[in-house]
Motif scaffolding. Structure first.
Motif, short mmCIF file in Angstrom:
data_model
loop_
_atom_site.label_atom_id
_atom_site.label_comp_id
_atom_site.label_asym_id
_atom_site.label_seq_id
_atom_site.Cartn_x
_atom_site.Cartn_y
_atom_site.Cartn_z
N LEU A 32 0.82 -1.21 0.00
CA LEU A 32 0.00 0.00 0.00
C LEU A 32 0.86 1.26 0.00
O LEU A 32 0.44 2.29 -0.51
CB LEU A 32 -0.96 0.01 1.19
N LEU A 33 2.05 1.17 0.53
CA LEU A 33 2.97 2.31 0.50
C LEU A 33 3.74 2.37 -0.82
O LEU A 33 3.90 3.44 -1.41
CB LEU A 33 3.97 2.22 1.65
N ALA A 34 4.22 1.23 -1.29
CA ALA A 34 5.08 1.21 -2.48
C ALA A 34 4.31 1.42 -3.77
O ALA A 34 4.77 2.14 -4.66
CB ALA A 34 5.84 -0.12 -2.54
N GLY A 35 3.14 0.81 -3.90
CA GLY A 35 2.37 0.89 -5.14
C GLY A 35 2.10 2.32 -5.59
O GLY A 35 2.44 2.69 -6.73
N PRO A 36 1.50 3.16 -4.75
CA PRO A 36 1.25 4.54 -5.17
C PRO A 36 2.53 5.31 -5.52
O PRO A 36 2.53 6.12 -6.46
CB PRO A 36 0.56 5.17 -3.95
N GLY A 37 3.61 5.05 -4.81
CA GLY A 37 4.87 5.71 -5.13
C GLY A 37 5.40 5.32 -6.50
O GLY A 37 5.87 6.16 -7.27
N VAL A 145 0.83 2.29 -16.51
CA VAL A 145 1.80 1.59 -15.68
C VAL A 145 1.81 0.10 -16.02
O VAL A 145 0.85 -0.42 -16.56
CB VAL A 145 1.49 1.75 -14.16
N ASP A 146 2.90 -0.56 -15.66
CA ASP A 146 2.96 -2.01 -15.74
C ASP A 146 2.25 -2.52 -14.48
O ASP A 146 2.84 -2.61 -13.41
CB ASP A 146 4.42 -2.47 -15.78
N TRP A 147 0.97 -2.79 -14.60
CA TRP A 147 0.11 -3.08 -13.46
C TRP A 147 0.64 -4.24 -12.62
O TRP A 147 0.58 -4.20 -11.39
CB TRP A 147 -1.32 -3.36 -13.93
N VAL A 148 1.16 -5.25 -13.25
CA VAL A 148 1.67 -6.42 -12.52
C VAL A 148 2.80 -6.03 -11.58
O VAL A 148 2.94 -6.60 -10.50
CB VAL A 148 2.12 -7.51 -13.52
N SER A 149 3.59 -5.02 -11.95
CA SER A 149 4.72 -4.65 -11.11
C SER A 149 4.37 -3.66 -10.00
O SER A 149 5.17 -3.45 -9.10
CB SER A 149 5.86 -4.10 -11.97
N VAL A 150 3.19 -3.04 -10.05
CA VAL A 150 2.83 -2.07 -9.02
C VAL A 150 1.69 -2.55 -8.12
O VAL A 150 1.35 -1.88 -7.14
CB VAL A 150 2.45 -0.69 -9.61
N ASN A 151 1.09 -3.68 -8.43
CA ASN A 151 -0.04 -4.19 -7.66
C ASN A 151 0.22 -5.62 -7.21
O ASN A 151 0.60 -6.47 -8.00
CB ASN A 151 -1.31 -4.14 -8.53
N ASN A 152 0.02 -5.87 -5.92
CA ASN A 152 0.14 -7.22 -5.38
C ASN A 152 -1.26 -7.84 -5.38
O ASN A 152 -2.15 -7.34 -4.69
CB ASN A 152 0.69 -7.14 -3.95
N PRO A 153 -1.50 -8.92 -6.13
CA PRO A 153 -2.84 -9.50 -6.22
C PRO A 153 -3.41 -9.99 -4.87
O PRO A 153 -4.62 -10.05 -4.70
CB PRO A 153 -2.70 -10.65 -7.21
N ARG A 154 -2.53 -10.29 -3.91
CA ARG A 154 -3.01 -10.70 -2.59
C ARG A 154 -3.47 -9.50 -1.76
O ARG A 154 -4.17 -9.67 -0.77
CB ARG A 154 -1.95 -11.49 -1.85
N CYS A 155 -3.07 -8.31 -2.14
CA CYS A 155 -3.42 -7.07 -1.44
C CYS A 155 -3.71 -6.02 -2.51
O CYS A 155 -2.90 -5.11 -2.70
CB CYS A 155 -2.30 -6.57 -0.56
N PRO A 156 -4.82 -6.15 -3.23
CA PRO A 156 -5.06 -5.24 -4.36
C PRO A 156 -5.04 -3.77 -3.94
O PRO A 156 -5.66 -3.38 -2.95
CB PRO A 156 -6.45 -5.64 -4.86
N LEU A 157 -4.33 -2.97 -4.70
CA LEU A 157 -4.17 -1.56 -4.41
C LEU A 157 -5.52 -0.85 -4.33
O LEU A 157 -5.75 -0.04 -3.45
CB LEU A 157 -3.30 -0.91 -5.48
N PHE A 158 -6.42 -1.17 -5.26
CA PHE A 158 -7.72 -0.52 -5.26
C PHE A 158 -8.80 -1.38 -4.63
O PHE A 158 -9.98 -1.09 -4.76
CB PHE A 158 -8.12 -0.16 -6.71
N GLY A 159 -8.41 -2.45 -3.94
CA GLY A 159 -9.38 -3.27 -3.22
C GLY A 159 -10.09 -4.31 -4.06
O GLY A 159 -10.95 -5.00 -3.59
N GLY A 160 -9.75 -4.47 -5.32
CA GLY A 160 -10.37 -5.47 -6.18
C GLY A 160 -10.28 -5.08 -7.63
O GLY A 160 -9.78 -4.01 -7.96
N PRO A 161 -10.78 -5.92 -8.51
CA PRO A 161 -10.68 -5.63 -9.94
C PRO A 161 -11.56 -4.44 -10.33
O PRO A 161 -12.57 -4.17 -9.69
CB PRO A 161 -11.17 -6.91 -10.61
N ALA A 162 -11.15 -3.76 -11.39
CA ALA A 162 -11.93 -2.63 -11.91
C ALA A 162 -13.22 -3.14 -12.51
O ALA A 162 -13.34 -4.28 -12.96
CB ALA A 162 -11.11 -1.89 -12.96
#
Length: 166
Positions: A32-37, A145-162
């Motif tokens: 949650l800290l790294a993804g937005p950065g 962005v390269d979504w795979v590299s900025v989002n951890n599927p076990r802890c989705p950045l936006f809380g789930g799929p779009a």
């Protein structure tokens, strides 16, 4: 002693982030800290910056408000008379200043969500629309962005799929 004073806010932020993710795990807190950065750093890559509103924006997208305390919400999306994106924020908090950042997966070209940042707007970038929360209107920018590299599927950045486009 000075080092401890400098690290205390960071440690508090990490501790708070760890309680927000999947099961409150440290991995999710760090994500949650790294993804937005990582996402906002793409604004310095001219090839990643969106200069026009993308096609196929879903009617609704998840949103992440990044302030002193991160909150989740959603945006309802549409188009204005000029074809720019117009979004209405629905959620617990909205900053009085800052900007919105539409996050698009560079592989699928799918909009993944919107980050709302309580910080200075990017310089020399074209706004692709606006986002409104309460009585405040902020400019909306976009980045691929390269979504795979900025989002951890076990802890989705936006809380789930779009949401799917309708």
């Amino acid at each position: 002693m000075h080092l401890a004073k400098r690290l205390l806010p960071l440690l508090l932020l990490v501790a708070a982030a760890c309680t927000r993710g999947n099961s409150g795990s440290p991995t999710c807190g760090i994500a949650l800290l790294a993804g937005p950065g990582l996402i906002t750093s793409q604004q310095s890559n001219a090839r990643a910056v969106l200069t026009d509103p993308p096609r196929g924006i879903p009617d609704s997208l998840p949103a992440l408000v990044i302030q002193q305390k991160n909150d989740r919400g959603a945006v309802i999306a549409g188009r204005d008379a000029e074809g720019k994106i117009s979004m209405q924020f629905r959620g617990p908090s909205f900053p009085s200043r800052g900007y919105g950042l539409l996050v698009v997966d560079d592989t699928s070209q799918r909009a993944m969500g919107v980050m709302i940042l309580d910080q200075e707007e990017p310089l020399n970038h074209p706004a692709i629309g606006t986002i409104i929360g309460g009585g405040t209107t902020l400019n909306l920018y976009g980045v691929r962005v390269d979504w795979v590299s900025v989002n951890n599927p076990r802890c989705p950045l936006f809380g789930g799929p779009a949401s799917q486009t309708t």
